[in-house]
Design an enzyme around this catalytic site. Sequence first.
Site, PDB file in Angstrom:
ATOM      1  CB  ALA A 183      -1.048  -0.013   1.290  1.00 54.72           C
ATOM      2  N   GLY A 202       1.008   3.554  -2.287  1.00 49.51           N
ATOM      3  CA  GLY A 202       0.253   4.776  -2.364  1.00 49.51           C
ATOM      4  C   GLY A 202       1.038   5.902  -3.389  1.00 49.51           C
ATOM      5  CG  LEU A 203       0.167   5.534  -7.101  1.00 46.22           C
ATOM      6  CD1 LEU A 203      -0.638   6.556  -8.028  1.00 46.22           C
ATOM      7  CD2 LEU A 203       1.188   5.074  -8.246  1.00 46.22           C
ATOM      8  CB  CYS A 259      -2.835   2.685  -8.564  1.00 47.51           C
ATOM      9  SG  CYS A 259      -1.903   2.660  -6.754  1.00 47.51           S
ATOM     10  CB  THR A 310      -1.775  -5.422  -6.723  1.00 49.16           C
ATOM     11  OG1 THR A 310      -2.369  -4.192  -6.761  1.00 49.16           O
ATOM     12  CG2 THR A 310      -0.124  -5.450  -6.898  1.00 49.16           C
ATOM     13  N   GLY A 338       7.738  -8.522 -11.341  1.00 52.00           N
ATOM     14  CA  GLY A 338       7.476  -7.522 -10.042  1.00 52.00           C
ATOM     15  C   GLY A 338       8.191  -8.003  -8.698  1.00 52.00           C
TER      16      GLY A 338
HETATM   17  C1  LIG Z   1       5.579  -2.383  -4.022  1.00 45.14           C
HETATM   18  C2  LIG Z   1       4.961  -2.373  -5.163  1.00 45.14           C
HETATM   19  C3  LIG Z   1       4.439  -1.034  -5.915  1.00 45.14           C
HETATM   20  C4  LIG Z   1       3.976  -1.152  -7.047  1.00 45.14           C
HETATM   21  N1  LIG Z   1       3.972   0.084  -7.666  1.00 45.14           N
HETATM   22  C5  LIG Z   1       3.172   0.216  -8.861  1.00 45.14           C
HETATM   23  C6  LIG Z   1       3.071   1.400  -9.568  1.00 45.14           C
HETATM   24  O1  LIG Z   1       3.561   2.588  -9.030  1.00 45.14           O
HETATM   25  N2  LIG Z   1       2.537   1.715 -10.855  1.00 45.14           N
HETATM   26  C7  LIG Z   1       1.874   0.225 -11.392  1.00 45.14           C
HETATM   27  O2  LIG Z   1       1.447   0.405 -12.606  1.00 45.14           O
HETATM   28  N3  LIG Z   1       2.228  -0.911 -10.759  1.00 45.14           N
HETATM   29  C8  LIG Z   1       2.858  -0.891  -9.565  1.00 45.14           C
HETATM   30  N4  LIG Z   1       2.758  -2.182  -8.827  1.00 45.14           N
HETATM   31  C9  LIG Z   1       2.297  -3.342  -9.622  1.00 45.14           C
HETATM   32  C10 LIG Z   1       3.184  -4.206 -10.228  1.00 45.14           C
HETATM   33  O3  LIG Z   1       3.983  -3.207 -11.374  1.00 45.14           O
HETATM   34  C11 LIG Z   1       2.656  -5.496 -10.848  1.00 45.14           C
HETATM   35  O4  LIG Z   1       1.654  -5.227 -11.764  1.00 45.14           O
HETATM   36  C12 LIG Z   1       2.086  -6.576  -9.793  1.00 45.14           C
HETATM   37  O5  LIG Z   1       2.893  -6.297  -8.497  1.00 45.14           O
HETATM   38  C13 LIG Z   1       1.881  -8.004 -10.210  1.00 45.14           C
HETATM   39  O6  LIG Z   1       3.219  -8.482 -10.641  1.00 45.14           O
HETATM   40  P1  LIG Z   1       3.940  -9.363  -9.627  1.00 45.14           P
HETATM   41  O7  LIG Z   1       3.234 -10.347  -8.891  1.00 45.14           O
HETATM   42  O8  LIG Z   1       5.193  -9.827 -10.465  1.00 45.14           O
HETATM   43  O9  LIG Z   1       4.570  -8.280  -8.494  1.00 45.14           O
HETATM   44  C14 LIG Z   1       3.388  -2.187  -7.807  1.00 45.14           C
HETATM   45  C15 LIG Z   1       3.626  -3.533  -7.299  1.00 45.14           C
HETATM   46  C16 LIG Z   1       4.465  -3.641  -5.882  1.00 45.14           C
HETATM   47  C17 LIG Z   1       4.543  -5.024  -5.434  1.00 45.14           C
END
Ligand SMILES: Cc1cc2nc3c(=O)[nH]c(=O)nc-3n(C[C@H](O)[C@H](O)[C@H](O)COP(=O)(O)O)c2cc1C
Lengths: 303, 303, 243, 243
Positions: B70, B72-73, B131, B194, B266
Site C-alpha cells: 500500500a 500509495g504512489l 492502482c 495487484t 514485479g
Molecule cells: C511495492 C509495489 C509497488 C507497485 N507500484 C506500482 C506502480 O507504481 N505502478 C504500477 O502500474 N504498478 C505498480 N505495482 C504493480 C506491479 O507493477 C505489478 O503489476 C504487480 O505487482 C503484479 O506483478 P508481480 O506479481 O510480479 O509483482 C506495484 C507492485 C508492488 C509490489
Amino acid sequence: MVDLKVTLCGIELDNPIIPASGTFGFGQDFAGLYDLNRLGSFSFKGTTLAPREGNPTPRIAECYAGMLNAVGLQNPGVHKVISEELPRIATFFSKPVMANVSGFAISEYVEVGRLLGAQEQVGGLEVNISCPNVHGGGMAFGTDAKAAAEVTGAVRKVTDKPLIIKLSPNVTDIVEVARACEDAGADGLSLINTLLGMRIDLKTKKPLLPFTTGGLSGPAVFPVALRMVYQVYEAVKIPLIGMGGVSSARDVIEMMLAGATAVQVGSANLINPFACPQIIDALPEVMDQYGITNLQEIIGGAH
Amino acid sequence: MVDLKVTLCGIELDNPIIPASGTFGFGQDFAGLYDLNRLGSFSFKGTTLAPREGNPTPRIAECYAGMLNAVGLQNPGVHKVISEELPRIATFFSKPVMANVSGFAISEYVEVGRLLGAQEQVGGLEVNISCPNVHGGGMAFGTDAKAAAEVTGAVRKVTDKPLIIKLSPNVTDIVEVARACEDAGADGLSLINTLLGMRIDLKTKKPLLPFTTGGLSGPAVFPVALRMVYQVYEAVKIPLIGMGGVSSARDVIEMMLAGATAVQVGSANLINPFACPQIIDALPEVMDQYGITNLQEIIGGAH
Amino acid sequence: MKQTTYVIAEHTKIARQTYFMRLSGDTSAFTQPGQFLNITLPGYYLRRPFSICDWRMGEADIIYKVLGEGTKDMTAFEAGMELDTLTGLGNGFDTSTSGESPLLIGGGVGVPPLLALCKELRAQGRQVKVALGFGSADEVFLADAFQALGAEVAVATMDGTAGIKGLVTDACDFKNCSQFYACGPTAMLKAICAVAPGPGQLSLEERMGCGFGACVGCTVFTTEGPLRVCKEGPVFKREVLGW
Amino acid sequence: MKQTTYVIAEHTKIARQTYFMRLSGDTSAFTQPGQFLNITLPGYYLRRPFSICDWRMGEADIIYKVLGEGTKDMTAFEAGMELDTLTGLGNGFDTSTSGESPLLIGGGVGVPPLLALCKELRAQGRQVKVALGFGSADEVFLADAFQALGAEVAVATMDGTAGIKGLVTDACDFKNCSQFYACGPTAMLKAICAVAPGPGQLSLEERMGCGFGACVGCTVFTTEGPLRVCKEGPVFKREVLGW
Ligand SMILES: Cc1cc2nc3c(=O)[nH]c(=O)nc-3n(C[C@H](O)[C@H](O)[C@H](O)COP(=O)(O)O)c2cc1C
Ligand SMILES: Cc1cc2nc3c(=O)[nH]c(=O)nc-3n(C[C@H](O)[C@H](O)[C@H](O)COP(=O)(O)OP(=O)(O)OC[C@H]3O[C@@H](n4cnc5c(N)ncnc54)[C@H](O)[C@@H]3O)c2cc1C
Ligand SMILES: Cc1cc2nc3c(=O)[nH]c(=O)nc-3n(C[C@H](O)[C@H](O)[C@H](O)COP(=O)(O)OP(=O)(O)OC[C@H]3O[C@@H](n4cnc5c(N)ncnc54)[C@H](O)[C@@H]3O)c2cc1C
Ligand SMILES: Cc1cc2nc3c(=O)[nH]c(=O)nc-3n(C[C@H](O)[C@H](O)[C@H](O)COP(=O)(O)O)c2cc1C
Ligand code: FES
Ligand code: FES
C-alpha cells in the site's frame, strides 16, 4: 477456559469450523479418520437435480500455495443424496449438516433447495451461485446482482431453513451482490468461492485443464477472501461464513475479526485430512496468545 | 541457438523481460548489481504530476506466496522524474524505458503522459489505471470500461509513443475493459496490476495496513493473471504485456503461451534482486527442454 | 489410510532419471500390492503420489522417475530427511483371481508396483510371466528383481537397445495367461486391452487433489459410473473400464 | 549489498525468547555498525531483516527475539543450515561525529547493533556509556559484553527485577553526553528525543518489502522529505527526523 461456540443463523455451533463444500464429499472419507461430531458442521458436495458426471480429467492443477480444480459439480443428484447420502451421514454425524445447493437454472435451484430444505438433517442451505467450473450457469448467477437476487428470492419461497448464498469473488463489487442477496431474503452469506484461474502445460503447450480455466483455492487466495469478508461485513447485517485459504487457527481468527461468524476450511482438508480437528485443537492456545476468551465476541472486531 | 527477441509495439526487445513498475524504482538500486542493459526494458515507478509522499506505514504485509503493498504512489513527481531521474537512468541504461503514468484525474494522466511521452528516452507509456492504493482515482478508472476508454482516448491525443494501458484484475469482466481501451486507441495492454487484498494484525486485531486494503502480488496471483492474459488475447489484436507472480523462466513461457508478447517481473525483484538476469539466463535451457527455439513464435501458442 | 512421517533410509539412482527410495516408518496401512502413498514435498502445495514398489514391516520402497519440478527436487533429498506421507491409499491388485499363470505388464514408472505383486503371486505358487517396456536400455530397472523371484521376464525397448525392439505389447505372451495385471501410461493400457484376450486388472494414473477420495478430482468414467482412481482404484478390472 | 549464502555456525538461546546466531560466510559488504542483513526463511515469501550485532571476516552475529511465526520457526534452525541472505544493507551509525563521551541507548531487540558500535567507539578511544532497557531480568542480554568492552552500563527493567525499575530513559545519563545513539521501538526513540538534550542518531524499524531500496515500502517522513529506512537509514540523525 476459552469458549469456541458461535451462533450462526440461530444455530449454535460448538465451534466455527466447517469443512467447505467440494472438499469433504459427503463426509464418508473423513468419518473413519476422526469423529466428525467434533466439527461445527460440514457442507456437503454441491448437489444438482440430476446426477452429474462432471468434467473430463485432468481436473486438478497445482499452483503456488494453492490449486485449481475443474471438477464440474460431479454429484449423484439430489434424489440419491436424500436416499443414500443423508442416511449414511446420519450414521457418523449427529449435528445439522449444511446442504450445498447447485444448479443451472433458477428452477433447478428451487427444486433442489426445496427437497434438501425439507430434510430434517439439513441445518441450512448454502446456495452455490458461484461455481466457475460449469457452463451456462453457476457463476453467471453470482457475478450479477440482479440474477443473484432472483435465485435468492426464488429459493427463499420454498424453505424456512436458514438460506445462505455463496458468493463469487470474480466480481468488481462483491458488496453490490451481497446487498442484493440480503434484500432478496438471504439469512447469511458464504464467501468466497474459487477465483477463476488457469495453468498451461509446458509439455503440450496447451491449457492444463480441459475447459481451459479452473477455480483457484488455497492459501494464495486468503488475502482476497479476507478483504471481501471485511467489505461485505460493513455492508450487510446478516451473518457471514468466511472461507478461502484458511489453513490454521490464526487464519480462522483473522477471518472472524474481519467479520465471519463461522469459517469454512476447504483445500486444506485435501492436503491434510486432519486439518479441521487440528485447527479446532489449536484454537484455544492461539486465542490465549492473543487474549481472546470468547470467539463469538471477536466477530467483526477489526472494524 | 535460441532466439529471445520479441517485438513489442514496433520496438524490438532483446528479450521479453521487463521489471514491473513499483518494484524497480528508477533503476538506481539495481544498476550497481548487474548491467541493466541485459533487460528487455524496465518500467519505472508510477509517476504523477505533483510529487507524492505516499501512504503512512506499514505499507507492506506478508502473505502466502506473495505480499500486499500500500505504497500509495510515492514518487518525486513528473518534473523531477524528467529533470533528475531520466538523466540518471541515461548513465546506466541505454535502451528505451517504459514510463508508468499514474494520476487521479484524466487531466493529470494527460499532462503526465504528454510530458513523459515527449522524452526521447521513453520508449512507451504504460498508463496505470489500476492502482488500488490511492483514493479517488487509480483503480476507479480501471474497473469501469467507459472510464478506461476515456483515459486512453485522452492520453492518445497527446502522444505518438506506444500507448499501453495497465489493467486492473479487480473486475468481473476484464475483456470488456480491454476491448474498450483498444477501441479508444491503445497500442498495447499491461496486465495485471495487484489484486485487492488485506491482512489483519492479530496483535492489534485491526487491519495491518493503514487504509485497510493493499494490492496482492507475487506467485499467489499467477493463475489469475495467466487466465486474464489468455482471455484478453482472444478478444483484442493489440499486444499484451503479461505479469503477476512471474518468478521463473517457466512462468515466462506460460505467460507467452497464454498470449503475452513481453513479460514483467514485479515482486520477484524485491525478494531476489537478481531475479531478472537469472530468468534471462535460464530461458535458453528451459526453451530447449520444451523444444522452443524462438520466443516470438510461441506468443499465444496455447490458444 | 494413515498419516505417517517417513524417514528416508536409502536413496539411489537405479536407471536414467530413475531413483529408488527406501522409507522407514509405519507401513501398517498397506494391505495390497498396487496401493500408493502420497508425499508432501517442501515448497509444493499438492502431495505427490507414488506406488509402493514393495514393503515390509517398518519399511516401504518406492521407485520414481524425474518428470517435472517436484520429482526433480526429490533427487536432492538426503537420507535422514523426514517426509509427511499419507499411506495405504487405493485398493491395490486383487491376487485372489489371478489363476495359475498370470502375466504382469509394466511400462516405465508403471513397473514398480508389479514387484510386490509378483512376490505375492509367487508366494501363492503361481507361474508368473512379466513383460516390461522402457524407452532405452539405460532406462531399464527391476528386470533382475523379477527374475530373482522366479518370474519369466521379457523386456522391450523402443530403440531396441535392450530386449525386443518395440512396445511392451510386443513382449507380451498371452498364451495360457490366466489374468493380466498392467500398469503404465493410459495409451499403453488401452493398447494392451486392444490385444489382450482374457480377464485383466489395470492400474490407472490421474492428477490428484487429495489421493483419499475427498475431491473427486481423479474421476475415471466407467461402466459403473464415475469412479475415483484414488479410492475405488487405482486398479480396475478391464470390464469395469469397458476397455 | 551482496547476496550471500550463510551457514549457521552457532545457535544458542541467550535470554527469554532471545537467540544468538553466528553465521559463516562473506561479510565483505558490511562497513558500519548498525547495518543489517535480510534472510529468506523457508516457507515465507518476504525476507526477515536483522541488525548485525557484530561481524569479522567470514562471520556475522545476529541476536533475534521470537516475535511472530518466522522468528519462531528460526528457533528450530540447526547449525549447518544454509540461509540465503542479502548483506551489507543500510547506512549504519556514523562514529565520526560521536565526540568524546557518547551514550548508547538500546531497548529489547534494539540492543544488538549497539555492540559493534560500542566496540568501534572504544577502539577510537571514546568514553562510552550504555543504557539498556528490557522487560524483565530474564530478558536481559549483552550487558556483560558491553561491560567487557570497558563501557559504563546501566540496565533498566520494567518490573525492576534487574537494574533500575523503569524505562530505559530512566537509565540514561545525558550528563557530558557528546552524542547519543539509540535503537529500539519507535515509542522508545520518541521518548528519548523528548528528554535528550544534544545531537543523536536513531536506528528505526519498519516493515520491509525488499530491504535494499526498490519498493519504497519502508518510508519514513522526515524534514528532508520521505526517506527509505532500508537505504537512507536505518540510522537517521534526530534533526532529520525532526524528533
Ligand atoms: C511495492 C509495489 C509497488 C507497485 N507500484 C506500482 C506502480 O507504481 N505502478 C504500477 O502500474 N504498478 C505498480 N505495482 C504493480 C506491479 O507493477 C505489478 O503489476 C504487480 O505487482 C503484479 O506483478 P508481480 O506479481 O510480479 O509483482 C506495484 C507492485 C508492488 C509490489
Ligand atoms: C496412483 C499413482 C501412482 C504413481 N506411481 C508412480 C511411481 O511409482 N513412480 C513414478 O515415478 N511415478 C508415479 N506416479 C506419477 C507421479 O505421481 C508423477 O510423476 C509426479 O506426481 C510428478 O510430479 P512432478 O512434480 O515431478 O511433476 P509436475 O508436472 O511438476 O507436477 C505438477 C502436478 O501435476 C501432478 N502430476 C504430474 N504428472 C502426473 C502424473 N503422471 N500422474 C499424476 N499426477 C501427475 C503432480 O502430482 C503435481 O500435482 C504415480 C501417479 C499416480 C496417480
Ligand atoms: C532494520 C531492522 C533491523 C532489525 N533488527 C533486529 C534484530 O537485530 N533482532 C531482532 O530480533 N529483530 C530485529 N528486527 C525486527 C525483525 O525483523 C522482526 O522481529 C521479524 O521480521 C519478525 O518476523 P516474524 O516472522 O517473527 O514476525 P511476523 O509478524 O510473523 O512477520 C510478518 C511480516 O512482518 C514483518 N515484521 C514483523 N514485525 C516487524 C518489525 N518489528 N520490524 C520489521 N518487520 C517486521 C516481517 O519481516 C514479516 O514480513 C529488525 C527490523 C528491522 C527493520
Ligand atoms: C475440489 C474442489 C471442489 C469444490 N466444489 C465446490 C462445490 O461443489 N460447491 C461449492 O459451493 N464450492 C465448491 N468448492 C469451493 C470451496 O467450497 C471453497 O469455497 C473454496 O475452495 C475456497 O476455500 P479454500 O481456499 O479453503 O479451498 C470446491 C473447491 C475445491 C477445491
Ligand atoms: S484425488 Fe481427490 S478424490 Fe481422488
Ligand atoms: S524495504 Fe523496499 S525500499 Fe525499503
